[in-house]
Write a protein that holds these residues in place. Structure first.
Motif, short mmCIF file in Angstrom:
data_model
loop_
_atom_site.label_atom_id
_atom_site.label_comp_id
_atom_site.label_asym_id
_atom_site.label_seq_id
_atom_site.Cartn_x
_atom_site.Cartn_y
_atom_site.Cartn_z
N THR A 27 0.83 -1.21 0.00
CA THR A 27 0.00 0.00 0.00
C THR A 27 0.86 1.26 0.00
O THR A 27 0.51 2.25 -0.64
CB THR A 27 -0.97 0.02 1.20
N MET A 28 2.00 1.20 0.69
CA MET A 28 2.91 2.34 0.71
C MET A 28 3.42 2.63 -0.70
O MET A 28 3.37 3.76 -1.17
CB MET A 28 4.09 2.07 1.64
N ARG A 29 3.88 1.60 -1.38
CA ARG A 29 4.41 1.77 -2.73
C ARG A 29 3.32 2.28 -3.69
O ARG A 29 3.58 3.12 -4.56
CB ARG A 29 4.98 0.46 -3.24
N THR A 30 2.10 1.76 -3.54
CA THR A 30 1.00 2.17 -4.40
C THR A 30 0.68 3.64 -4.20
O THR A 30 0.48 4.38 -5.17
CB THR A 30 -0.25 1.31 -4.12
N VAL A 56 1.49 9.90 4.91
CA VAL A 56 0.96 9.11 6.03
C VAL A 56 1.42 7.66 5.91
O VAL A 56 1.88 7.04 6.90
CB VAL A 56 -0.58 9.19 6.07
N LYS A 57 1.32 7.09 4.72
CA LYS A 57 1.72 5.70 4.52
C LYS A 57 3.23 5.51 4.72
O LYS A 57 3.67 4.50 5.28
CB LYS A 57 1.31 5.22 3.13
N LEU A 58 4.01 6.48 4.27
CA LEU A 58 5.46 6.40 4.46
C LEU A 58 5.82 6.46 5.94
O LEU A 58 6.66 5.69 6.42
CB LEU A 58 6.16 7.53 3.70
N ASP A 59 5.16 7.36 6.67
CA ASP A 59 5.43 7.46 8.11
C ASP A 59 5.03 6.18 8.84
O ASP A 59 5.73 5.72 9.75
CB ASP A 59 4.67 8.65 8.71
N LYS A 60 3.92 5.60 8.44
CA LYS A 60 3.46 4.37 9.08
C LYS A 60 4.44 3.23 8.81
O LYS A 60 4.77 2.45 9.71
CB LYS A 60 2.07 4.00 8.59
N ALA A 61 4.92 3.13 7.58
CA ALA A 61 5.88 2.08 7.24
C ALA A 61 7.19 2.30 8.00
O ALA A 61 7.80 1.33 8.47
CB ALA A 61 6.14 2.07 5.74
N ALA A 62 7.60 3.55 8.17
CA ALA A 62 8.83 3.83 8.91
C ALA A 62 8.66 3.50 10.38
O ALA A 62 9.58 2.98 11.02
CB ALA A 62 9.22 5.29 8.73
N SER A 63 7.49 3.78 10.94
CA SER A 63 7.27 3.49 12.36
C SER A 63 7.22 1.99 12.62
O SER A 63 7.58 1.55 13.71
CB SER A 63 5.97 4.15 12.84
N LYS A 64 6.81 1.21 11.64
CA LYS A 64 6.77 -0.24 11.79
C LYS A 64 8.12 -0.90 11.47
O LYS A 64 8.27 -2.10 11.61
CB LYS A 64 5.68 -0.83 10.90
N ALA A 72 12.08 7.31 4.48
CA ALA A 72 10.73 7.86 4.40
C ALA A 72 10.79 9.38 4.28
O ALA A 72 10.07 9.98 3.46
CB ALA A 72 9.92 7.46 5.63
N ALA A 73 11.64 10.00 5.07
CA ALA A 73 11.79 11.46 5.02
C ALA A 73 12.30 11.90 3.65
O ALA A 73 11.84 12.92 3.10
CB ALA A 73 12.74 11.92 6.11
N ARG A 74 13.24 11.15 3.08
CA ARG A 74 13.78 11.49 1.77
C ARG A 74 12.70 11.41 0.69
O ARG A 74 12.57 12.30 -0.14
CB ARG A 74 14.93 10.54 1.44
N LYS A 75 11.89 10.35 0.74
CA LYS A 75 10.83 10.19 -0.26
C LYS A 75 9.80 11.31 -0.13
O LYS A 75 9.35 11.87 -1.14
CB LYS A 75 10.16 8.83 -0.12
N LYS A 76 9.42 11.63 1.10
CA LYS A 76 8.46 12.72 1.32
C LYS A 76 9.02 14.05 0.84
O LYS A 76 8.30 14.84 0.22
CB LYS A 76 8.09 12.83 2.80
N SER A 77 10.29 14.28 1.11
CA SER A 77 10.93 15.53 0.71
C SER A 77 10.96 15.67 -0.81
O SER A 77 10.68 16.75 -1.34
CB SER A 77 12.35 15.57 1.27
#
Length: 88
Positions: A27-30, A56-64, A72-77
């Protein structure tokens, strides 16, 4: 297969976690792909919504622990940078 009871339980738990991790990662990749498509589509409002969902999905994947928090921060940036270029 292991013979010790605790090891058998560990195998079952690891299988359940693996399936859950696959779901979250997929789901994150999608959502990231959807955000990239929205950014390519030149629609600013749709891109903002897609970027929020992806963040949101990137943060959730990073937290898990599925991806590193810096990844995750790099992708969001990078997504935000593209959105800001679209606005300008």
């Amino acid at each position: 297969m292991p013979n010790i009871k605790s090891a058998i339980k560990r195998v079952k738990i690891n299988d359940k976690k693996r399936v859950q991790n696959i779901t979250v990662r997929s789901t994150m990749r999608t959502t990231v792909k959807n955000a990239e498509a929205a950014l390519a589509g030149e629609n600013v409002e749709a891109a903002k919504e897609a970027l929020l969902t992806a963040a949101v999905k990137l943060d959730k994947a990073a937290s898990k622990g599925l991806i590193h928090k810096n990844a995750a921060a790099r992708k969001k940036s990078r997504l935000a940078k593209r959105l800001n270029a679209l606005n300008a």
